[in-house]
Scaffold this motif. Structure first.
Motif, PDB file in Angstrom:
ATOM      1  N   VAL A  96       0.640  -1.157  -0.155  1.00  0.00           N
ATOM      2  CA  VAL A  96      -0.125  -0.254  -0.254  1.00  0.00           C
ATOM      3  C   VAL A  96       0.791   0.897  -0.137  1.00  0.00           C
ATOM      4  CG1 VAL A  96      -1.808  -0.900   1.004  1.00  0.00           C
ATOM      5  CG2 VAL A  96      -0.059   0.038   2.445  1.00  0.00           C
ATOM      6  N   LEU A  97       0.690   2.813  -0.632  1.00  0.00           N
ATOM      7  CA  LEU A  97       1.239   3.674  -0.571  1.00  0.00           C
ATOM      8  C   LEU A  97       0.828   4.191   0.897  1.00  0.00           C
ATOM      9  CD1 LEU A  97       1.811   5.928  -2.659  1.00  0.00           C
ATOM     10  CD2 LEU A  97      -0.439   6.898  -1.538  1.00  0.00           C
ATOM     11  N   ILE A  98       1.926   4.882   1.789  1.00  0.00           N
ATOM     12  CA  ILE A  98       1.799   5.324   2.511  1.00  0.00           C
ATOM     13  C   ILE A  98       1.285   6.453   2.370  1.00  0.00           C
ATOM     14  CG2 ILE A  98       3.585   6.330   4.003  1.00  0.00           C
ATOM     15  CD1 ILE A  98       5.845   5.541   2.869  1.00  0.00           C
ATOM     16  N   PRO A  99       0.275   6.323   3.572  1.00  0.00           N
ATOM     17  CA  PRO A  99      -0.609   8.011   4.127  1.00  0.00           C
ATOM     18  C   PRO A  99       0.045   9.051   4.202  1.00  0.00           C
ATOM     19  CG  PRO A  99      -1.585   5.981   5.558  1.00  0.00           C
ATOM     20  CD  PRO A  99      -0.019   5.701   4.781  1.00  0.00           C
ATOM     21  N   ARG A 100      -0.264   9.658   3.110  1.00  0.00           N
ATOM     22  CA  ARG A 100       0.233  11.080   3.262  1.00  0.00           C
ATOM     23  C   ARG A 100      -0.271  12.395   4.408  1.00  0.00           C
ATOM     24  NH1 ARG A 100       3.106   8.085   0.530  1.00  0.00           N
ATOM     25  NH2 ARG A 100       4.184   9.131  -1.308  1.00  0.00           N
ATOM     26  N   GLU A 102      -1.055  15.358   3.262  1.00  0.00           N
ATOM     27  CA  GLU A 102      -2.095  16.665   2.702  1.00  0.00           C
ATOM     28  C   GLU A 102      -3.280  15.493   2.402  1.00  0.00           C
ATOM     29  OE1 GLU A 102       0.694  15.668   1.683  1.00  0.00           O
ATOM     30  OE2 GLU A 102       1.035  14.605  -0.901  1.00  0.00           O
ATOM     31  N   THR A 103      -4.114  14.388   2.329  1.00  0.00           N
ATOM     32  CA  THR A 103      -4.894  13.466   1.923  1.00  0.00           C
ATOM     33  C   THR A 103      -5.646  13.516   3.622  1.00  0.00           C
ATOM     34  OG1 THR A 103      -3.385  12.161   0.888  1.00  0.00           O
ATOM     35  CG2 THR A 103      -5.943  11.598   2.157  1.00  0.00           C
ATOM     36  N   GLU A 104      -5.466  14.370   4.365  1.00  0.00           N
ATOM     37  CA  GLU A 104      -6.334  14.682   5.850  1.00  0.00           C
ATOM     38  C   GLU A 104      -7.256  15.385   5.261  1.00  0.00           C
ATOM     39  OE1 GLU A 104      -2.949  12.946   9.301  1.00  0.00           O
ATOM     40  OE2 GLU A 104      -3.380  14.979   9.275  1.00  0.00           O
ATOM     41  N   CYS A 131     -18.068   5.654  -0.419  1.00  0.00           N
ATOM     42  CA  CYS A 131     -17.246   5.316  -0.626  1.00  0.00           C
ATOM     43  C   CYS A 131     -16.577   5.406  -0.720  1.00  0.00           C
ATOM     44  CB  CYS A 131     -17.757   4.288  -1.806  1.00  0.00           C
ATOM     45  SG  CYS A 131     -17.820   4.785  -3.565  1.00  0.00           S
ATOM     46  N   ASP A 132     -14.542   4.920  -0.799  1.00  0.00           N
ATOM     47  CA  ASP A 132     -12.980   5.772  -0.957  1.00  0.00           C
ATOM     48  C   ASP A 132     -12.728   4.141  -2.352  1.00  0.00           C
ATOM     49  OD1 ASP A 132     -10.875   5.803  -0.911  1.00  0.00           O
ATOM     50  OD2 ASP A 132     -10.215   5.183   1.013  1.00  0.00           O
ATOM     51  N   VAL A 133     -12.789   5.187  -3.287  1.00  0.00           N
ATOM     52  CA  VAL A 133     -11.952   4.003  -4.302  1.00  0.00           C
ATOM     53  C   VAL A 133     -10.497   4.148  -4.322  1.00  0.00           C
ATOM     54  CG1 VAL A 133     -12.520   4.065  -7.069  1.00  0.00           C
ATOM     55  CG2 VAL A 133     -14.024   4.880  -5.800  1.00  0.00           C
ATOM     56  N   GLY A 134     -10.198   2.474  -4.435  1.00  0.00           N
ATOM     57  CA  GLY A 134      -8.216   2.617  -4.010  1.00  0.00           C
ATOM     58  C   GLY A 134      -8.292   3.117  -3.048  1.00  0.00           C
ATOM     59  N   THR A 135      -8.927   2.085  -1.836  1.00  0.00           N
ATOM     60  CA  THR A 135      -8.031   2.195  -0.190  1.00  0.00           C
ATOM     61  C   THR A 135      -7.002   2.125   0.411  1.00  0.00           C
ATOM     62  OG1 THR A 135      -9.485   2.467   1.495  1.00  0.00           O
ATOM     63  CG2 THR A 135      -9.150   0.451   0.303  1.00  0.00           C
ATOM     64  N   GLY A 136      -6.472   0.840  -0.336  1.00  0.00           N
ATOM     65  CA  GLY A 136      -5.036   1.256  -0.441  1.00  0.00           C
ATOM     66  C   GLY A 136      -4.824   0.829   1.615  1.00  0.00           C
ATOM     67  N   SER A 137      -3.707   1.776   1.742  1.00  0.00           N
ATOM     68  CA  SER A 137      -4.355   1.459   3.935  1.00  0.00           C
ATOM     69  C   SER A 137      -5.613   1.272   4.687  1.00  0.00           C
ATOM     70  CB  SER A 137      -3.556   2.158   4.746  1.00  0.00           C
ATOM     71  OG  SER A 137      -3.704   3.135   4.063  1.00  0.00           O
ATOM     72  N   GLY A 138      -6.392   1.919   3.609  1.00  0.00           N
ATOM     73  CA  GLY A 138      -8.070   1.790   4.318  1.00  0.00           C
ATOM     74  C   GLY A 138      -8.059   3.301   4.610  1.00  0.00           C
ATOM     75  N   ALA A 139      -6.659   4.630   5.010  1.00  0.00           N
ATOM     76  CA  ALA A 139      -6.434   5.571   5.609  1.00  0.00           C
ATOM     77  C   ALA A 139      -8.128   6.442   5.960  1.00  0.00           C
ATOM     78  CB  ALA A 139      -5.514   6.355   5.284  1.00  0.00           C
ATOM     79  N   ILE A 140      -7.668   6.858   4.072  1.00  0.00           N
ATOM     80  CA  ILE A 140      -9.490   7.066   4.196  1.00  0.00           C
ATOM     81  C   ILE A 140     -10.981   6.813   4.425  1.00  0.00           C
ATOM     82  CG2 ILE A 140     -11.172   9.142   1.965  1.00  0.00           C
ATOM     83  CD1 ILE A 140      -8.802   8.901   0.789  1.00  0.00           C
ATOM     84  N   ALA A 141     -10.720   5.437   3.730  1.00  0.00           N
ATOM     85  CA  ALA A 141     -12.257   4.832   4.531  1.00  0.00           C
ATOM     86  C   ALA A 141     -12.370   4.955   6.139  1.00  0.00           C
ATOM     87  CB  ALA A 141     -12.419   3.448   3.911  1.00  0.00           C
ATOM     88  N   SER A 202     -11.719   9.951  -3.503  1.00  0.00           N
ATOM     89  CA  SER A 202     -10.655   9.030  -3.982  1.00  0.00           C
ATOM     90  C   SER A 202      -9.020   9.300  -4.334  1.00  0.00           C
ATOM     91  CB  SER A 202     -11.291   7.995  -5.391  1.00  0.00           C
ATOM     92  OG  SER A 202     -10.284   7.124  -5.968  1.00  0.00           O
ATOM     93  N   ASN A 203      -8.850   8.606  -3.482  1.00  0.00           N
ATOM     94  CA  ASN A 203      -7.212   9.401  -4.147  1.00  0.00           C
ATOM     95  C   ASN A 203      -6.310   8.830  -4.217  1.00  0.00           C
ATOM     96  OD1 ASN A 203      -4.028  10.339  -3.805  1.00  0.00           O
ATOM     97  ND2 ASN A 203      -4.015   9.244  -1.781  1.00  0.00           N
ATOM     98  N   PRO A 204      -6.451   8.798  -6.326  1.00  0.00           N
ATOM     99  CA  PRO A 204      -6.149   7.766  -6.911  1.00  0.00           C
ATOM    100  C   PRO A 204      -4.832   7.555  -7.666  1.00  0.00           C
ATOM    101  CG  PRO A 204      -7.678   9.337  -8.484  1.00  0.00           C
ATOM    102  CD  PRO A 204      -7.957   9.205  -6.945  1.00  0.00           C
ATOM    103  N   PRO A 205      -3.990   6.768  -8.017  1.00  0.00           N
ATOM    104  CA  PRO A 205      -2.419   6.918  -8.605  1.00  0.00           C
ATOM    105  C   PRO A 205      -2.922   8.366  -9.672  1.00  0.00           C
ATOM    106  CG  PRO A 205      -3.694   4.603  -8.530  1.00  0.00           C
ATOM    107  CD  PRO A 205      -4.493   5.721  -8.538  1.00  0.00           C
ATOM    108  N   TYR A 206      -1.992   9.016  -9.353  1.00  0.00           N
ATOM    109  CA  TYR A 206      -2.047  10.309 -10.715  1.00  0.00           C
ATOM    110  C   TYR A 206      -0.698  10.717 -11.196  1.00  0.00           C
ATOM    111  CZ  TYR A 206      -1.237  12.807  -5.801  1.00  0.00           C
ATOM    112  OH  TYR A 206      -1.257  13.216  -5.152  1.00  0.00           O
ATOM    113  N   THR A 226       0.823   0.190  -8.774  1.00  0.00           N
ATOM    114  CA  THR A 226      -0.294   0.425  -8.536  1.00  0.00           C
ATOM    115  C   THR A 226      -0.459   1.266  -8.300  1.00  0.00           C
ATOM    116  OG1 THR A 226       0.102  -1.679  -8.205  1.00  0.00           O
ATOM    117  CG2 THR A 226      -2.222  -1.780  -9.479  1.00  0.00           C
ATOM    118  N   ALA A 227       0.104   1.964  -6.994  1.00  0.00           N
ATOM    119  CA  ALA A 227      -0.659   2.980  -6.345  1.00  0.00           C
ATOM    120  C   ALA A 227       0.315   4.479  -6.944  1.00  0.00           C
ATOM    121  CB  ALA A 227      -0.630   2.654  -4.937  1.00  0.00           C
ATOM    122  N   LEU A 228       0.961   4.178  -7.814  1.00  0.00           N
ATOM    123  CA  LEU A 228       1.523   5.902  -7.758  1.00  0.00           C
ATOM    124  C   LEU A 228       1.224   6.259  -9.323  1.00  0.00           C
ATOM    125  CD1 LEU A 228       5.260   5.160  -6.941  1.00  0.00           C
ATOM    126  CD2 LEU A 228       3.341   6.136  -5.558  1.00  0.00           C
TER     127      LEU A 228
END
Ligand code: GLN
Length: 302
Positions: A96-100, A102-104, A131-141, A202-206, A226-228
């Motif tokens: 998983v991507l490390i939660p950042r 700024e996403t807070e 819904c949280d799309v591409g939840t990764g670590s689940g940080a947002i959800a 969503s915080n998708p790969p961008y 895939t997360a980046l």
């Protein structure tokens, strides 16, 4: 690294910081401190209390190994297996991507707007579905579920390994009953099940693929590809997400995306093209970069 056997813990920390700095590691002091806390099983204040003690000789070999891994570019969060987000503890693995931080701000904006849209007026009694799309670590959800006990939270990811981490993080924060996890690509799991969503977050790969060479090694060599990356120009997943909105059983009343530097204008345009909104708002992060694009409209009572 020199022999730390005769050093105090504070001296070992100072020496490790300068070693990491010499090896080109960013924020060498913060990294040395987090690794030392991890090695000695202390929190920040526990470590400070132990500054004057001699560095424990039996931890010497482990300490050198940790510093060498960090010096080679490994993110400290993967080494200690943890990152805090929105004041909550999250396990992180290289899946998983490390939660950042700024996403807070995305979580905060969704909570503020969502309360205004769904917790006042005629729809007050219903539970919004977010819904949280591409939840990764689940940080947002997980943060949304903790913040708004009335909301129903769904989370999806295309990576089964990421979903395992997200589910463990939901359980760790007591949210396992509050979040339904689904495996799948972008909005497909919701479209297939005909789920009516009030919000898509969503915080998708961008990251544009062409920027890969310029990324710091911590990101380029260690975080999941895939997360980046969001295709050649970084915008591929926003194009797909915004065009999939029409395939949902109803248009969500809120869509909130995190975006990369310089992408907010185009993502706003994609959202405006996808639907009629009351407002599309762009929110800067703490560095002043346009970081989140949020579209919303008052929910219809039908
Ligand atoms: N949603 C997760 C986060 O914000 C993962 C994002 C990603 O992998 N692109 O941390």
């Amino acid at each position: 690294m020199s022999d730390t056997r005769r050093l105090t813990i504070r001296e070992a920390y100072a020496e490790a910081s300068s070693f990491l700095r010499q090896r080109g590691v960013r924020e060498p002091e913060a990294n040395a401190q987090r690794l030392l806390e991890h090695l000695l099983g202390e929190d920040r204040s526990g470590l400070l209390l132990r500054w004057p003690e001699p560095f424990p000789q039996e931890r010497e070999a482990d300490w050198q190994r940790l510093l060498e891994r960090k010096a080679s570019g490994e993110p400290v969060q993967y080494m200690i297996g943890e990152q805090e987000f929105y004041g909550l503890p999250f396990a992180v693995t290289p899946a998983v991507l490390i939660p950042r931080p700024e996403t807070e701000l995305l979580v905060e904006a969704v909570v503020t707007l969502g309360r205004r849209l769904w917790e006042t007026g005629a729809r007050k009694s219903e539970s919004p579905v977010v819904c949280d799309v591409g939840t990764g670590s689940g940080a947002i959800a997980v943060s949304l579920a903790v913040q708004r006990p009335e909301w129903r939270v769904l989370a999806s990811d295309i990576s089964p390994d990421a979903l395992k981490v997200a589910e463990a993080n939901a359980a760790r924060n007591g949210m396992q009953e509050r979040i339904a996890f689904m495996e799948g690509d972008l909005l497909v799991p919701y479209i297939e099940r005909g789920i009516k969503l009030d919000a898509v977050v969503s915080n998708p790969p961008y990251i544009p693929e062409e920027d890969e060479a310029g990324l710091q090694p911590e990101v380029r060599l260690y975080e999941p590809r895939t997360a980046l990356y969001g295709g050649v120009d970084g915008l591929v997943l926003y194009r797909r997400l915004t065009s999939q909105l029409a395939e949902l059983p109803a248009l969500p009343s809120l869509v909130g995306f995190e975006v990369g530097q310089g992408q907010a204008g185009e993502v706003r345009r994609l959202l405006e093209q996808a639907a009629d909104w009351d407002e599309v708002r762009v929110i800067p992060d703490l560095a002043g970069i346009e970081r989140h694009v949020i579209a919303y409209r008052k929910p219809s009572l039908a």
